[in-house]
Scaffold this active site. Structure first.
Site, mmCIF file in Angstrom:
data_model
loop_
_atom_site.group_PDB
_atom_site.id
_atom_site.type_symbol
_atom_site.label_atom_id
_atom_site.label_comp_id
_atom_site.label_asym_id
_atom_site.label_seq_id
_atom_site.Cartn_x
_atom_site.Cartn_y
_atom_site.Cartn_z
ATOM 1 N N LYS A 117 38.512 -13.955 26.530
ATOM 2 C CA LYS A 117 38.545 -15.305 26.554
ATOM 3 C C LYS A 117 38.522 -15.994 27.903
ATOM 4 C CE LYS A 117 38.093 -18.315 23.582
ATOM 5 N NZ LYS A 117 36.791 -18.684 23.005
ATOM 6 N N TYR A 164 41.620 -9.394 23.491
ATOM 7 C CA TYR A 164 41.340 -10.805 23.075
ATOM 8 C C TYR A 164 41.554 -11.707 24.283
ATOM 9 C CZ TYR A 164 41.508 -15.547 21.274
ATOM 10 O OH TYR A 164 41.428 -16.670 21.142
ATOM 11 N N THR A 190 41.517 -20.698 24.333
ATOM 12 C CA THR A 190 42.807 -20.555 23.937
ATOM 13 C C THR A 190 44.161 -20.597 24.854
ATOM 14 O OG1 THR A 190 44.175 -18.702 22.880
ATOM 15 C CG2 THR A 190 42.490 -18.083 24.241
ATOM 16 N N ASP A 191 45.230 -21.001 24.270
ATOM 17 C CA ASP A 191 46.629 -20.927 25.286
ATOM 18 C C ASP A 191 46.789 -19.445 25.809
ATOM 19 O OD1 ASP A 191 47.390 -20.069 22.936
ATOM 20 O OD2 ASP A 191 49.024 -21.578 22.576
ATOM 21 N N GLU A 192 46.209 -18.538 25.137
ATOM 22 C CA GLU A 192 46.465 -17.003 25.262
ATOM 23 C C GLU A 192 46.199 -16.639 26.656
ATOM 24 O OE1 GLU A 192 46.707 -14.515 21.952
ATOM 25 O OE2 GLU A 192 46.432 -16.058 20.693
HETATM 26 P P1 TYD Z 1 48.225 -14.328 14.654
HETATM 27 O O1 TYD Z 1 48.103 -15.557 13.601
HETATM 28 O O2 TYD Z 1 47.669 -13.217 14.598
HETATM 29 O O3 TYD Z 1 48.004 -15.129 16.017
HETATM 30 P P2 TYD Z 1 48.232 -14.829 17.814
HETATM 31 O O4 TYD Z 1 48.498 -13.492 17.659
HETATM 32 O O5 TYD Z 1 46.891 -15.289 18.320
HETATM 33 O O6 TYD Z 1 49.474 -15.811 17.976
HETATM 34 O O7 TYD Z 1 49.867 -13.889 15.033
HETATM 35 C C1 TYD Z 1 51.044 -15.252 15.177
HETATM 36 C C2 TYD Z 1 52.069 -14.467 15.512
HETATM 37 O O8 TYD Z 1 52.413 -13.716 14.094
HETATM 38 C C3 TYD Z 1 52.241 -13.442 16.467
HETATM 39 O O9 TYD Z 1 53.211 -13.362 17.122
HETATM 40 C C4 TYD Z 1 52.031 -12.228 15.421
HETATM 41 C C5 TYD Z 1 52.740 -12.250 14.330
HETATM 42 N N1 TYD Z 1 52.351 -11.523 13.085
HETATM 43 C C6 TYD Z 1 53.107 -11.243 12.259
HETATM 44 O O10 TYD Z 1 54.456 -10.927 12.442
HETATM 45 N N2 TYD Z 1 52.644 -10.394 11.283
HETATM 46 C C7 TYD Z 1 51.479 -10.400 10.859
HETATM 47 O O11 TYD Z 1 51.013 -9.927 9.762
HETATM 48 C C8 TYD Z 1 50.278 -11.161 11.755
HETATM 49 C C9 TYD Z 1 48.947 -11.248 11.373
HETATM 50 C C10 TYD Z 1 50.886 -11.918 12.799
#
Ligand code: TYD
Length: 330
Positions: A128, A124, A98-100
């Protein structure tokens, strides 16, 4: 475990497809599968992948992402060591990351390249990162022919509705709040899932063993724009019965702990060296995605099982009470 057999329905009649339910940490099972099927490649997609879940309970992430990858590497190394000739030459272990692992970018920072230092911020991404280091070490120490890909946020059909885009679609249609964390200005780089698959295929076929490839969609967008786009598409494709707009369901909620502000991938290496580019723009990909969810209400109903409801109650009812945007960002 949120794997869903219904997602594999289209492969039932394909004789090249075999489904085995097992644990990535089960060395005995891994060894017997490798011996039986004699694969010419192993692709490691297995991961606990949801940041919010890793905040509530990191243990599963350590077990699956770190210990699981280690067990898989050990069994693959044993299998690969006894291969001979061409079979040994062409074998590849592809690790999907992942890029994270690269941490969070400021607004003006350059996008992540393959040489960015690792700065994982969530349980998480830390898990990774650890697995990436193990994969790298198995190449340098044992010569295992590995390939690693770092992808940005995926979206598309069959996406479990715990992640932003599918959660917004299913909540909107159910008349529920659309929970936006903090100020909604966090930026992610969105890639249509089929483009991720084509990148993996390309890396497998032409990537150089030991190399790392970043995969992204050149699609940086703040979360609130994503949510507004989903709402506008739903207004067009399946308007609310009461004549109101779906965006009225948007609710700012308390921010995620340690929330990374921005991820963005520089995908030039895979483009220049392997000739890969995404086929979809965000506009085409998100339309296909919303259309897919509208066309598959049974799939959505089935994945919203008791365990799903338990998660959403825990995540959204207790911790993320609705707040005003300025409080949410604090
Ligand atoms: P997510 O889909 O969980 O992916 P990641 O954390 O791996 O980037 O979240 C994408 C973005 O959306 C992240 O900045 C968190 C935000 N988010 C919300 O604002 N509300 C939500 O209910 C969720 C699940 C994520």
């Amino acid at each position: 475990m949120r794997g869903n057999l219904e997602n594999l329905a289209s492969l039932h009649a394909d004789k090249h497809h075999v489904f085995v339910k097992g644990d990535i940490g089960d060395s005995g099972l891994l060894a017997s599968l490798l011996a039986t099927h004699q694969p010419r490649a192993v692709l490691n997609f297995a991961a606990e992948s949801h940041v919010d879940r890793s905040i509530h309970g990191p243990e599963d992430f350590i077990q699956t992402n770190i210990v699981g990858t280690f067990r898989l590497l050990e069994e693959v190394r044993a299998y690969w060591s006894q291969l001979e000739g061409d079979a040994k030459q062409v074998f590849r272990f592809l690790h999907v990351s992942t890029d994270e692992v690269y941490g969070s970018l400021g607004k003006e920072d350059p996008t992540f390249t393959e040489t960015n230092r690792y700065e994982p911020n969530s349980p998480y991404s830390a898990s990774k990162a650890a697995s990436d280091h193990l994969v790298r070490a198995y190449h340098h120490t044992y010569g295992l022919p590995v390939l690693t890909t770092h992808c940005s946020n995926n979206y598309g059909p069959y996406h479990f509705p715990e992640k932003l885009i599918p959660l917004m679609i299913v909540n909107a249609l159910a008349g529920k709040p659309l929970p936006v964390y903090g100020d909604g200005q966090q930026i992610r780089d969105w890639l249509y899932v089929k483009d991720h698959c084509s990148a993996i295929r390309r890396v497998l076929e032409a990537g150089k063993a030991g190399e790392v490839y970043n995969v992204g969609g050149w699609n940086e967008k703040p979360n609130i724009d994503i949510v507004n786009t989903v709402c506008a598409l739903l207004d067009e494709l399946q308007p609310r019965g009461d004549g109101q707009h779906y965006r009225e369901q948007i609710t700012y909620v308390k921010d995620r702990l340690g929330h990374d502000r921005r991820y963005a991938i520089d995908a030039s290496k895979i483009e220049h060296e392997l000739g890969w580019k995404p086929a979809e723009t965000f506009e085409t990909g998100i339309r296909k995605t919303v259309q897919w969810y509208l066309a598959n209400p049974e799939w959505v109903a089935h994945v919203q099982s008791g365990a799903y409801r338990e998660w959403t109650n825990k995540q959204y009812a207790y911790e993320h009470k609705s707040v005003k945007p300025q409080e949410a960002a604090a």
